[in-house]
Design a protein around this motif. Structure first.
Motif, PDB file in Angstrom:
ATOM      1  N   PHE A 102       7.985   5.441 -12.394  1.00  0.00           N
ATOM      2  CA  PHE A 102       7.483   4.166 -12.887  1.00  0.00           C
ATOM      3  C   PHE A 102       8.164   3.768 -14.204  1.00  0.00           C
ATOM      4  N   SER A 117      -0.992   4.594   0.865  1.00  0.00           N
ATOM      5  CA  SER A 117      -2.080   4.236  -0.032  1.00  0.00           C
ATOM      6  C   SER A 117      -2.497   5.411  -0.908  1.00  0.00           C
ATOM      7  N   ASP A 118      -3.210   5.086  -1.987  1.00  0.00           N
ATOM      8  CA  ASP A 118      -3.675   6.112  -2.922  1.00  0.00           C
ATOM      9  C   ASP A 118      -4.556   7.161  -2.248  1.00  0.00           C
ATOM     10  N   LYS A 124       1.192   8.819  -5.699  1.00  0.00           N
ATOM     11  CA  LYS A 124       1.925   7.549  -5.556  1.00  0.00           C
ATOM     12  C   LYS A 124       3.412   7.781  -5.319  1.00  0.00           C
ATOM     13  N   LYS A 151      -5.237  -3.310 -15.367  1.00  0.00           N
ATOM     14  CA  LYS A 151      -4.362  -2.154 -15.206  1.00  0.00           C
ATOM     15  C   LYS A 151      -4.154  -1.371 -16.503  1.00  0.00           C
ATOM     16  N   GLN A 171       0.771  -7.499 -10.285  1.00  0.00           N
ATOM     17  CA  GLN A 171      -0.350  -6.674  -9.822  1.00  0.00           C
ATOM     18  C   GLN A 171       0.114  -5.338  -9.246  1.00  0.00           C
ATOM     19  N   LEU A 172       1.407  -5.203  -8.971  1.00  0.00           N
ATOM     20  CA  LEU A 172       1.955  -3.953  -8.433  1.00  0.00           C
ATOM     21  C   LEU A 172       2.545  -3.051  -9.518  1.00  0.00           C
ATOM     22  N   ASP A 173       2.621  -3.543 -10.746  1.00  0.00           N
ATOM     23  CA  ASP A 173       3.265  -2.779 -11.819  1.00  0.00           C
ATOM     24  C   ASP A 173       2.577  -1.438 -12.048  1.00  0.00           C
ATOM     25  N   ASP A 175       2.306   1.000 -10.219  1.00  0.00           N
ATOM     26  CA  ASP A 175       1.735   1.607  -9.021  1.00  0.00           C
ATOM     27  C   ASP A 175       2.798   1.863  -7.952  1.00  0.00           C
ATOM     28  N   TYR A 176       3.907   1.156  -8.047  1.00  0.00           N
ATOM     29  CA  TYR A 176       5.032   1.313  -7.120  1.00  0.00           C
ATOM     30  C   TYR A 176       6.313   1.389  -7.944  1.00  0.00           C
TER      31      TYR A 176
END
Length: 214
Positions: A102, A117-118, A124, A151, A171-173, A175-176
């Motif tokens: 990340f 998924s988590d 992750k 977040k 919204q994906l920061d 986390d991916y």
């Protein structure tokens, strides 16, 4: 002889100075146009994996099997090669995962790794081959503040301005893993993300890819 050397040397110097970009790029070729991406050096596990798969021609003739307007386009499932119409896709891979790296954000044009998924993937970790490219939407100050609170992250002024002016999927920061970015062909992302889709977000007409390292 000395005059010739004096003339040749500047030419050689000029030629060598033109090739100063040591960064790694890849070309994603589709029937709707080509997308040139820069692979980040500070996500080495993802970079090296992507390069290996591309050089092995793993991605050739796979599909962008999941397309969502104003969100992203996803591909890299080996089961999509020659997939029959209506076949469920998105679960295939090379048989391994890549540890998360990340740091980079999901601005429009971000090249990022898909993952499970988590619930089944608490670390992750990234899919070994599936990736997506962000189209996203332009953000507002209010939407960014909400995401920061949700977040527990803090965007700097430049990042905030880029999300507002260019768009993305904040919204994906964190986390991916984002491991590259589009440097040419942003209009191709818009074309692909706007194609008609079937239930499950698979394009009605197959969008195939080929990837080569430049």
């Amino acid at each position: 002889m000395k005059k010739i050397l004096l003339l040749v040397f500047p030419v050689l110097f000029a030629l060598s100075s033109c090739n100063t970009d040591s960064r790694t790029y890849a070309m994603i070729e589709t029937d709707m146009g080509n997308i040139k991406v820069l692979l980040y050096d500070d996500t080495p596990l993802h970079k090296e994996n992507f390069i290996k798969l591309a050089n092995d021609k793993f991605y050739d003739d796979l599909l962008f099997h999941r397309v969502m307007k104003n969100f992203m386009m996803q591909g890299g499932d080996p089961e999509s090669k020659g997939a029959a119409p209506g076949q469920r896709l998105g679960n295939g891979g090379p048989g391994y995962k890549v540890p998360a790296e990340f740091g980079h954000l999901h601005f429009k044009g971000a090249l990022a790794a898909a993952r499970q998924s988590d619930q089944v993937n608490p670390k992750k970790e990234s899919s070994g081959s599936q990736f997506y490219i962000v189209q996203g939407t332009k953000q507002s100050e209010a939407s960014l503040k909400g995401i920061e609170m949700q977040k527990n992250i803090q965007l700097n002024d430049a990042q905030r301005a880029k999300y507002i002016e260019m768009g993305g999927t904040p919204q994906l920061d964190m986390d991916y893993t984002v491991f590259g970015e589009v440097v040419e062909g942003m209009e191709v992302i818009d074309k692909i993300c706007n194609v008609p889709v079937l239930p499950g977000n698979r394009p009605k007409e197959d969008v195939k890819m080929k990837i080569r390292i430049l």
